[in-house]
Design a protein around this motif. Structure first.
Motif, PDB file in Angstrom:
ATOM      1  N   ARG A   1     -48.840  12.708  -8.592  1.00 55.25           N
ATOM      2  CA  ARG A   1     -48.523  12.091  -9.890  1.00 55.25           C
ATOM      3  C   ARG A   1     -49.817  11.807 -10.654  1.00 55.25           C
ATOM      4  NH1 ARG A   1     -44.013   9.726 -12.213  1.00 55.25           N
ATOM      5  NH2 ARG A   1     -44.416   7.854 -13.437  1.00 55.25           N
TER       6      ARG A   1
ATOM      7  N   ASN B   1     -51.719  10.864 -14.528  1.00 60.41           N
ATOM      8  CA  ASN B   1     -51.542  10.243 -15.850  1.00 60.41           C
ATOM      9  C   ASN B   1     -52.127  11.120 -16.959  1.00 60.41           C
ATOM     10  OD1 ASN B   1     -54.201   9.806 -15.055  1.00 60.41           O
ATOM     11  ND2 ASN B   1     -54.331   7.800 -15.999  1.00 60.41           N
TER      12      ASN B   1
ATOM     13  N   GLY C   1     -48.616  14.831 -25.244  1.00 57.42           N
ATOM     14  CA  GLY C   1     -47.617  14.535 -26.248  1.00 57.42           C
ATOM     15  C   GLY C   1     -47.654  15.484 -27.422  1.00 57.42           C
TER      16      GLY C   1
ATOM     17  N   SER D   1     -45.847  22.201 -18.435  1.00 53.33           N
ATOM     18  CA  SER D   1     -44.746  21.358 -18.920  1.00 53.33           C
ATOM     19  C   SER D   1     -43.579  22.199 -19.411  1.00 53.33           C
ATOM     20  CB  SER D   1     -45.236  20.470 -20.065  1.00 53.33           C
ATOM     21  OG  SER D   1     -45.385  21.227 -21.254  1.00 53.33           O
TER      22      SER D   1
ATOM     23  N   LEU E   1     -42.057  20.603 -25.396  1.00 51.19           N
ATOM     24  CA  LEU E   1     -42.031  19.267 -25.993  1.00 51.19           C
ATOM     25  C   LEU E   1     -41.782  19.432 -27.490  1.00 51.19           C
ATOM     26  CD1 LEU E   1     -45.158  17.649 -24.272  1.00 51.19           C
ATOM     27  CD2 LEU E   1     -42.745  17.311 -23.681  1.00 51.19           C
TER      28      LEU E   1
ATOM     29  N   GLU F   1     -41.913  13.995 -28.666  1.00 47.15           N
ATOM     30  CA  GLU F   1     -41.735  13.897 -27.212  1.00 47.15           C
ATOM     31  C   GLU F   1     -43.083  13.846 -26.514  1.00 47.15           C
ATOM     32  OE1 GLU F   1     -37.466  16.099 -26.524  1.00 47.15           O
ATOM     33  OE2 GLU F   1     -39.270  17.290 -26.179  1.00 47.15           O
ATOM     34  N   ARG F   2     -43.120  13.114 -25.394  1.00 46.60           N
ATOM     35  CA  ARG F   2     -44.368  13.025 -24.615  1.00 46.60           C
ATOM     36  C   ARG F   2     -44.046  12.750 -23.163  1.00 46.60           C
ATOM     37  NH1 ARG F   2     -44.622   9.135 -28.606  1.00 46.60           N
ATOM     38  NH2 ARG F   2     -46.263  10.382 -29.498  1.00 46.60           N
ATOM     39  N   ASN F   3     -45.011  13.062 -22.308  1.00 51.01           N
ATOM     40  CA  ASN F   3     -44.930  12.778 -20.875  1.00 51.01           C
ATOM     41  C   ASN F   3     -46.172  12.006 -20.492  1.00 51.01           C
ATOM     42  OD1 ASN F   3     -42.574  14.245 -20.541  1.00 51.01           O
ATOM     43  ND2 ASN F   3     -43.606  16.097 -19.884  1.00 51.01           N
TER      44      ASN F   3
ATOM     45  N   TYR G   1     -46.744  10.646 -17.403  1.00 47.24           N
ATOM     46  CA  TYR G   1     -47.120  11.072 -16.054  1.00 47.24           C
ATOM     47  C   TYR G   1     -46.484  12.417 -15.761  1.00 47.24           C
ATOM     48  CZ  TYR G   1     -48.940   6.436 -15.255  1.00 47.24           C
ATOM     49  OH  TYR G   1     -49.687   5.289 -15.341  1.00 47.24           O
ATOM     50  N   VAL G   2     -47.250  13.276 -15.094  1.00 45.99           N
ATOM     51  CA  VAL G   2     -46.759  14.594 -14.704  1.00 45.99           C
ATOM     52  C   VAL G   2     -47.029  14.782 -13.214  1.00 45.99           C
ATOM     53  CG1 VAL G   2     -47.204  15.533 -17.008  1.00 45.99           C
ATOM     54  CG2 VAL G   2     -48.926  15.814 -15.221  1.00 45.99           C
TER      55      VAL G   2
END
Length: 163
Positions: free
Chosen positions: A80, A82, A86, A111, A114, A118-120, A122-123
């Protein structure tokens, strides 16, 4: 030595250390080469984008804002990360983001699409490199939302720290 003199010396030393630390962070910053948006937040900047194959005189540059953590971290025992990617709401196009390790070309993450807004935060990385600092590139692949054809790519350098 009086209390006032000790406080003055301590204050001067703190000021010197603060200036040295600030200078180190500014001289090592790779973000200086990017043009920042007027309302930019940490990790957000804009770069000109062009349709591949077009010369500069064929089209005025357009701008696409990206968001990415320039110094993401991941634990060696976990995947995981950070990355904080986005696609800000002011963009009209869709984006897909890859994280590629510079020294090997290995793809650590890709990814889903997006949409604007939209954003992530944590990946999950597919693989985690050995402990230490690794230079990597976040590749933002920009897509036309009408026909889902890739328009361009924007690259941003990141320093991935594996703890």
């Amino acid at each position: 030595m009086s209390k006032n003199m000790k406080a003055l010396i301590a204050g001067v030393m703190i000021a010197i250390v603060s200036l040295l630390v600030a200078g180190c962070f500014q001289s090592g910053s790779k973000e200086r080469e990017y043009q920042f948006a007027e309302d930019a937040k940490d990790g957000e900047y804009v770069r000109p984008t062009r349709v591949p194959g077009q010369s500069e005189d064929q089209k005025e540059p357009s701008y696409f804002t990206i968001q990415v953590n320039a110094g993401p971290t991941v634990s060696r025992g976990d995947n995981r990360c950070n990355l904080m990617i986005g696609n800000p709401t002011e963009n009209e196009q869709y984006v897909k983001v890859k994280l590629i390790l510079d020294d090997t070309g290995e793809e650590l993450f890709c990814s889903d699409i997006l949409k604007p807004g939209e954003r992530n935060a944590y990946v999950d990385l597919e693989q985690v490199p050995e402990a230490g600092e690794h230079t990597a590139t976040a590749v933002f692949m920009v897509y036309d939302p009408e026909n889902m054809e890739q328009i361009t790519e924007i690259e941003a350098s990141v320093l991935l720290t594996v703890e």
